[in-house]
Write a protein that holds these residues in place. Structure first.
Motif, PDB file in Angstrom:
ATOM      1  N   PRO A 319       0.827  -1.311  -0.043  1.00  0.00           N
ATOM      2  CA  PRO A 319      -0.026   0.053   0.072  1.00  0.00           C
ATOM      3  C   PRO A 319       0.738   1.176   0.029  1.00  0.00           C
ATOM      4  N   ALA A 320       0.452   1.996  -0.828  1.00  0.00           N
ATOM      5  CA  ALA A 320       1.441   3.331  -0.920  1.00  0.00           C
ATOM      6  C   ALA A 320       0.687   4.418   0.164  1.00  0.00           C
ATOM      7  N   PHE A 321      -0.255   4.165   0.570  1.00  0.00           N
ATOM      8  CA  PHE A 321      -0.742   5.296   1.853  1.00  0.00           C
ATOM      9  C   PHE A 321      -1.374   4.313   2.620  1.00  0.00           C
ATOM     10  N   ILE A 322      -1.382   4.606   3.897  1.00  0.00           N
ATOM     11  CA  ILE A 322      -2.169   4.143   5.113  1.00  0.00           C
ATOM     12  C   ILE A 322      -3.016   5.247   5.972  1.00  0.00           C
ATOM     13  N   PHE A 323      -3.990   4.587   6.644  1.00  0.00           N
ATOM     14  CA  PHE A 323      -4.794   5.349   7.231  1.00  0.00           C
ATOM     15  C   PHE A 323      -4.831   4.784   8.985  1.00  0.00           C
ATOM     16  N   PRO A 324      -4.252   5.647   9.945  1.00  0.00           N
ATOM     17  CA  PRO A 324      -4.197   5.123  11.221  1.00  0.00           C
ATOM     18  C   PRO A 324      -5.675   5.344  11.876  1.00  0.00           C
ATOM     19  N   GLU A 325      -5.758   4.164  12.564  1.00  0.00           N
ATOM     20  CA  GLU A 325      -6.989   4.279  13.378  1.00  0.00           C
ATOM     21  C   GLU A 325      -6.832   4.539  14.793  1.00  0.00           C
ATOM     22  N   ASN A 326      -8.314   4.963  15.301  1.00  0.00           N
ATOM     23  CA  ASN A 326      -8.249   5.610  16.710  1.00  0.00           C
ATOM     24  C   ASN A 326      -7.158   6.662  17.070  1.00  0.00           C
ATOM     25  N   LEU A 327      -6.892   7.455  16.001  1.00  0.00           N
ATOM     26  CA  LEU A 327      -5.922   8.419  16.226  1.00  0.00           C
ATOM     27  C   LEU A 327      -6.498   9.695  17.436  1.00  0.00           C
ATOM     28  N   ALA A 328      -5.742   9.805  18.258  1.00  0.00           N
ATOM     29  CA  ALA A 328      -6.195  10.580  19.241  1.00  0.00           C
ATOM     30  C   ALA A 328      -4.992  11.339  20.011  1.00  0.00           C
ATOM     31  N   TYR A 329      -5.158  12.463  20.891  1.00  0.00           N
ATOM     32  CA  TYR A 329      -3.992  13.140  21.431  1.00  0.00           C
ATOM     33  C   TYR A 329      -4.225  13.441  22.662  1.00  0.00           C
ATOM     34  N   GLU A 330      -3.356  13.757  23.493  1.00  0.00           N
ATOM     35  CA  GLU A 330      -3.497  14.527  24.884  1.00  0.00           C
ATOM     36  C   GLU A 330      -2.338  15.151  25.259  1.00  0.00           C
ATOM     37  N   ILE A 337       1.101  13.660  23.713  1.00  0.00           N
ATOM     38  CA  ILE A 337       0.850  12.226  23.546  1.00  0.00           C
ATOM     39  C   ILE A 337      -0.018  11.980  22.429  1.00  0.00           C
ATOM     40  N   LEU A 338       0.511  11.139  21.481  1.00  0.00           N
ATOM     41  CA  LEU A 338      -0.357  10.616  20.376  1.00  0.00           C
ATOM     42  C   LEU A 338      -0.674   9.143  20.574  1.00  0.00           C
ATOM     43  N   ARG A 339      -1.872   8.702  20.200  1.00  0.00           N
ATOM     44  CA  ARG A 339      -2.175   7.302  20.217  1.00  0.00           C
ATOM     45  C   ARG A 339      -2.931   7.101  18.695  1.00  0.00           C
ATOM     46  N   PHE A 340      -2.533   5.871  18.438  1.00  0.00           N
ATOM     47  CA  PHE A 340      -3.238   5.399  17.029  1.00  0.00           C
ATOM     48  C   PHE A 340      -2.706   3.813  16.823  1.00  0.00           C
ATOM     49  N   SER A 341      -3.276   3.159  15.866  1.00  0.00           N
ATOM     50  CA  SER A 341      -3.053   1.813  15.503  1.00  0.00           C
ATOM     51  C   SER A 341      -2.831   1.798  13.967  1.00  0.00           C
ATOM     52  N   LEU A 342      -1.825   1.184  13.687  1.00  0.00           N
ATOM     53  CA  LEU A 342      -1.435   0.812  12.245  1.00  0.00           C
ATOM     54  C   LEU A 342      -1.312  -0.769  11.870  1.00  0.00           C
ATOM     55  N   PRO A 343      -1.673  -0.811  10.496  1.00  0.00           N
ATOM     56  CA  PRO A 343      -1.543  -2.252  10.146  1.00  0.00           C
ATOM     57  C   PRO A 343      -0.029  -2.808  10.116  1.00  0.00           C
ATOM     58  N   SER A 344       0.112  -3.899  10.220  1.00  0.00           N
ATOM     59  CA  SER A 344       1.472  -4.824   9.858  1.00  0.00           C
ATOM     60  C   SER A 344       2.229  -4.077   9.078  1.00  0.00           C
ATOM     61  N   GLY A 345       3.491  -3.940   9.329  1.00  0.00           N
ATOM     62  CA  GLY A 345       4.539  -3.209   8.525  1.00  0.00           C
ATOM     63  C   GLY A 345       4.665  -2.040   8.303  1.00  0.00           C
ATOM     64  N   SER A 346       3.641  -1.255   8.780  1.00  0.00           N
ATOM     65  CA  SER A 346       3.607   0.113   8.770  1.00  0.00           C
ATOM     66  C   SER A 346       4.299   0.827   9.862  1.00  0.00           C
ATOM     67  N   PHE A 347       4.971   2.159   9.530  1.00  0.00           N
ATOM     68  CA  PHE A 347       5.860   2.606  10.653  1.00  0.00           C
ATOM     69  C   PHE A 347       4.965   3.846  11.135  1.00  0.00           C
ATOM     70  N   ALA A 348       5.170   3.806  12.650  1.00  0.00           N
ATOM     71  CA  ALA A 348       4.543   5.103  13.299  1.00  0.00           C
ATOM     72  C   ALA A 348       5.236   6.565  13.004  1.00  0.00           C
ATOM     73  N   THR A 349       6.583   6.288  12.526  1.00  0.00           N
ATOM     74  CA  THR A 349       7.438   7.491  12.257  1.00  0.00           C
ATOM     75  C   THR A 349       6.602   8.230  11.081  1.00  0.00           C
ATOM     76  N   SER A 350       6.243   7.360  10.044  1.00  0.00           N
ATOM     77  CA  SER A 350       5.680   7.872   8.856  1.00  0.00           C
ATOM     78  C   SER A 350       4.260   8.862   9.123  1.00  0.00           C
ATOM     79  N   VAL A 351       3.671   8.717  10.290  1.00  0.00           N
ATOM     80  CA  VAL A 351       2.451   9.399  10.694  1.00  0.00           C
ATOM     81  C   VAL A 351       3.170  10.660  11.252  1.00  0.00           C
ATOM     82  N   LEU A 352       4.102  10.393  12.068  1.00  0.00           N
ATOM     83  CA  LEU A 352       4.700  11.538  13.051  1.00  0.00           C
ATOM     84  C   LEU A 352       5.249  12.634  12.058  1.00  0.00           C
ATOM     85  N   ARG A 353       5.839  12.208  10.999  1.00  0.00           N
ATOM     86  CA  ARG A 353       6.646  13.136  10.159  1.00  0.00           C
ATOM     87  C   ARG A 353       5.580  14.088   9.534  1.00  0.00           C
TER      88      ARG A 353
END
Length: 367
Positions: A319-330, A337-353
């Motif tokens: 997949p060229a694009f991913i969609f974080p689930e349950n994306l929330a912050y505090e 503080i950021l919370r989210f879930s990603l499918p297998s093989g995806s990188f949290a740092t790609s969301v953070l950037r």
């Protein structure tokens, strides 16, 4: 030397909003692995759910094999987890007819066994449903909460590029605590020049880094030249599976328009996802305009493509694009503080950037 760089990729959402420190403490970056199945409690495989800090997955597997007096191939895991983090993941150890060990006696600094069970089948790579992240960002500068909320809404709607993160390309802590990136890419370039890498794990990481770098380049170029525009011959992956299909436009112009509208609807429902090539031998799966585009991009790095194909890797899609689930912050004091879930093989740092310009702040190693 090609001088490959690990983080020169284009943004989808106009770049980060603020600066912050990440991984000032290992517990600032938490990951919990969720498998696609539940161990059944019986069988010849010991399943261990562990929490580790400051340890990479391959090293833990090696230590488990030594403790159990088994070949390394008898120890498996569903996915690699970041060394510089607090991560929870499963390991499988196959004993067969051999006498089992008492895992209560297994000791490794930075590791705790949270749960022990058994299973009839081997724990295989990729059998991860999702990874849940909790990430604390410290020393935030110029945080505008309204802008943050808008950016999270944009990410929820359009996702983020599914780039491989810097961990894939190698992170090394220097004595002063600073982090040097790209070590695995440097190994990959040596491999391309004919230098032998005897350590199987290092060789595997070098090859993986090179292939991942090329995928990131494809996605970055897609953002620049086509973005979310559907091209004839594009390859789309069915969400949650490895199955894909080619969107080849056929028939009259009105029929082609109907085909595009149907696909766009499926994209909006996230039933299907754009994909990019994971390079290997064989023909690209794309056709028509999409094939022409991917061939133009691959022609930029013929040596890399040829080398990856020579290793016996097969053409695959990711997949060229991913969609974080349950994306929330505090917000807590000056921390986010950021919370989210990603499918297998995806990188949290790609969301953070897409949100924050992060400065890795890992404490210097003990000497």
């Amino acid at each position: 030397m090609l001088g490959l760089q690990p983080n020169a990729w284009r943004y989808l959402h106009n770049g980060p909003l603020f600066k912050a420190n990440i991984k000032a403490q290992l517990k600032d970056f938490k990951v919990v692995e969720k498998l696609t199945f539940e161990p059944n409690g019986e069988g010849e495989h010991d399943f261990l759910f562990i929490e580790k800090e400051g340890l990479n997955t391959a090293f833990v597997a090696e230590e488990m094999a030594k403790f159990a007096k088994l070949p390394l191939r008898n120890v498996s895991y569903a996915g690699r987890k970041d060394k510089f983090a607090s991560t929870q993941q499963w390991f499988g150890v196959y004993f067969g007819k051999k006498e089992r060990v008492d895992w209560d006696n297994f000791s490794l600094v930075g590791l705790q066994i949270l749960k022990q069970t058994k299973n009839q089948r081997k724990l295989r790579l990729g059998t991860i449903k999702a990874n849940a992240f909790e990430i604390r960002l410290r020393n935030i500068s110029d945080l505008n909460e309204t802008q943050l909320q808008q950016r999270l809404q944009d990410i929820n709607r359009n996702g983020v590029p599914n780039y491989f993160g810097n961990q894939r390309f190698g992170e090394r802590i220097k004595t002063d605590g600073s982090v040097e990136l790209g070590g695995n890419l440097q190994l990959a370039e040596k491999l391309m020049q004919g230098e032998a890498i005897r350590n199987r794990n290092k060789r595997s990481m070098a090859i993986s880094a090179l292939r991942s770098w090329l995928f990131n380049y494809f996605v970055s170029e897609r953002l620049q030249n086509a973005g979310f525009k559907v091209l004839s011959g594009d390859v789309f992956i069915l969400k949650g599976s490895n199955s894909f299909f080619v969107h080849e436009l056929i028939g009259t112009s009105s029929q082609q328009q109907a085909q595009n509208e149907q696909l766009i609807k499926r994209l909006s429902e996230r039933d299907v996802l754009f994909s990019g090539p994971m390079w290997g031998e064989g023909k690209l799966d794309s056709t028509s305009a999409a094939l022409e585009r991917e061939q133009q991009i691959s022609a930029t790095f013929p040596d890399i493509c040829e080398h990856l194909a020579s290793l016996g890797l097969k053409q695959q899609r990711r997949p060229a694009f991913i969609f974080p689930e349950n994306l929330a912050y505090e917000i807590e004091d000056n921390d986010l503080i950021l919370r989210f879930s990603l499918p297998s093989g995806s990188f949290a740092t790609s969301v953070l950037r897409e949100i924050v310009d992060i400065d890795v702040g890992i404490a210097p190693p003990k000497v």
